[in-house]
Write an enzyme that holds these catalytic residues in place. Structure first.
Site, PDB file in Angstrom:
ATOM      1  N   SER A 107       0.852  -1.183   0.000  1.00 31.03           N
ATOM      2  CA  SER A 107       0.000   0.000   0.000  1.00 31.03           C
ATOM      3  C   SER A 107       0.890   1.237   0.000  1.00 31.03           C
ATOM      4  O   SER A 107       2.038   1.189   0.472  1.00 31.03           O
ATOM      5  CB  SER A 107      -0.886   0.012   1.251  1.00 31.03           C
ATOM      6  OG  SER A 107      -1.524   1.264   1.423  1.00 31.03           O
TER       7      SER A 107
ATOM      8  N   TYR B 146      -1.147  -0.400  10.090  1.00 27.53           N
ATOM      9  CA  TYR B 146      -1.322  -0.807   8.693  1.00 27.53           C
ATOM     10  C   TYR B 146      -0.138  -0.321   7.862  1.00 27.53           C
ATOM     11  O   TYR B 146       0.439  -1.080   7.067  1.00 27.53           O
ATOM     12  CB  TYR B 146      -2.632  -0.251   8.133  1.00 27.53           C
ATOM     13  CG  TYR B 146      -2.923  -0.731   6.733  1.00 27.53           C
ATOM     14  CD1 TYR B 146      -3.382  -2.027   6.508  1.00 27.53           C
ATOM     15  CD2 TYR B 146      -2.756   0.103   5.631  1.00 27.53           C
ATOM     16  CE1 TYR B 146      -3.653  -2.486   5.229  1.00 27.53           C
ATOM     17  CE2 TYR B 146      -3.024  -0.338   4.357  1.00 27.53           C
ATOM     18  CZ  TYR B 146      -3.466  -1.633   4.154  1.00 27.53           C
ATOM     19  OH  TYR B 146      -3.724  -2.078   2.883  1.00 27.53           O
TER      20      TYR B 146
END
Length: 254
Positions: free
Chosen positions: A139, A149
């Site tokens: 990501s 994350y």
């Protein structure tokens, strides 16, 4: 295109799009996820639309038995897998102190533990054959201070860069694909949709474009793929802007 591709998290979102595009390129598929009904539905459509051979392997990669089953499939020399797409994942709210520790541990186990285990399983057979391709879905959060994350995806990018440098000379490339906000159910499951929580519409990407560019970069042997020029520019700016400003910008959305 190698004959067989195994895709984790293939029941929806980017995983399902990887399956569609790889089938269109002539690959047979092994699809794995927790949702058996969704997997069988996608498998039936891919068989009908692309005449692909599709194997369904229902597994929870956070569960040791499920992870063992997928690793064993990858390590089977009698049924070689030419492409591995480590796509399975989920997000958590950015407030680490408010998240349940059990959720954080599952998050770490899936994004880091499962990616490492399945890459290791695939490498043994791929290196023995002298060719293979591994795609790890990361990501743009990997390049920003964005909770755990961002932390796990930073590990995926670093691991992929190292593995590509180490194994590409032996015929196996490893690519981290780093999308930004993408129209899939990944963000919908967290209650985030285009136009909400300060995410401009221009920052939302289409899954078809993300996967197409990611597969092209993987075919070129690139260690990192950042689909779309707009995110390449944003990541470049993040490297030169004050850290406090980047942290505030990275806190936008969920």
């Amino acid at each position: 295109m190698p004959k067989t591709a195994l895709i984790t998290g293939a029941s929806s979102g980017l995983g399902a799009e990887f399956a569609r595009q790889l089938a269109a390129r002539g690959a047979d598929l092994v699809l794995t996820a927790r949702d058996a009904a969704a997997l069988h539905d996608i498998a039936a459509r891919l068989r009908s639309e692309h005449r692909a051979q599709v194997e369904v392997l229902v597994a929870d990669l956070v569960d040791p038995a499920g992870l063992d089953a997928v690793a064993a499939r990858l390590a089977d020399p009698a049924r070689p897998v030419g492409v591995l797409v480590n796509n399975a994942g989920f997000g958590l709210p950015l407030a680490f102190d408010e998240n349940a520790l059990a959720d954080e541990e599952r998050h770490l186990a899936l994004h880091v533990g499962a990616t490492m285990r399945l890459t290791h399983a695939a490498l043994g057979v791929m290196l023995a054959r002298g060719h293979g391709r591994i795609v790890n879905v990361a990501s743009v959060a990997a390049f920003l201070p964005r909770g755990t994350y961002g932390a796990v995806k930073a590990w995926v990018v670093s691991f992929s860069r190292w593995a590509n440098a180490a194994y590409a000379p032996r015929g196996v490339t490893v690519t981290a694909v780093c999308p930004g906000f993408t129209h899939t159910d990944f963000h919908a499951r967290m209650g985030l949709a285009p136009g909400r929580e300060g995410i401009p519409g221009a920052l939302w990407l289409d899954a078809q474009d993300v996967v197409g560019e990611g597969l092209r970069d993987a075919a070129r042997g690139r260690a990192v793929s950042i689909p779309s020029l707009r995110y390449k520019v944003l990541i470049g700016l993040a490297r030169i802007l004050p850290a406090s400003l980047v942290a505030r910008l990275a806190a936008t959305g969920r």
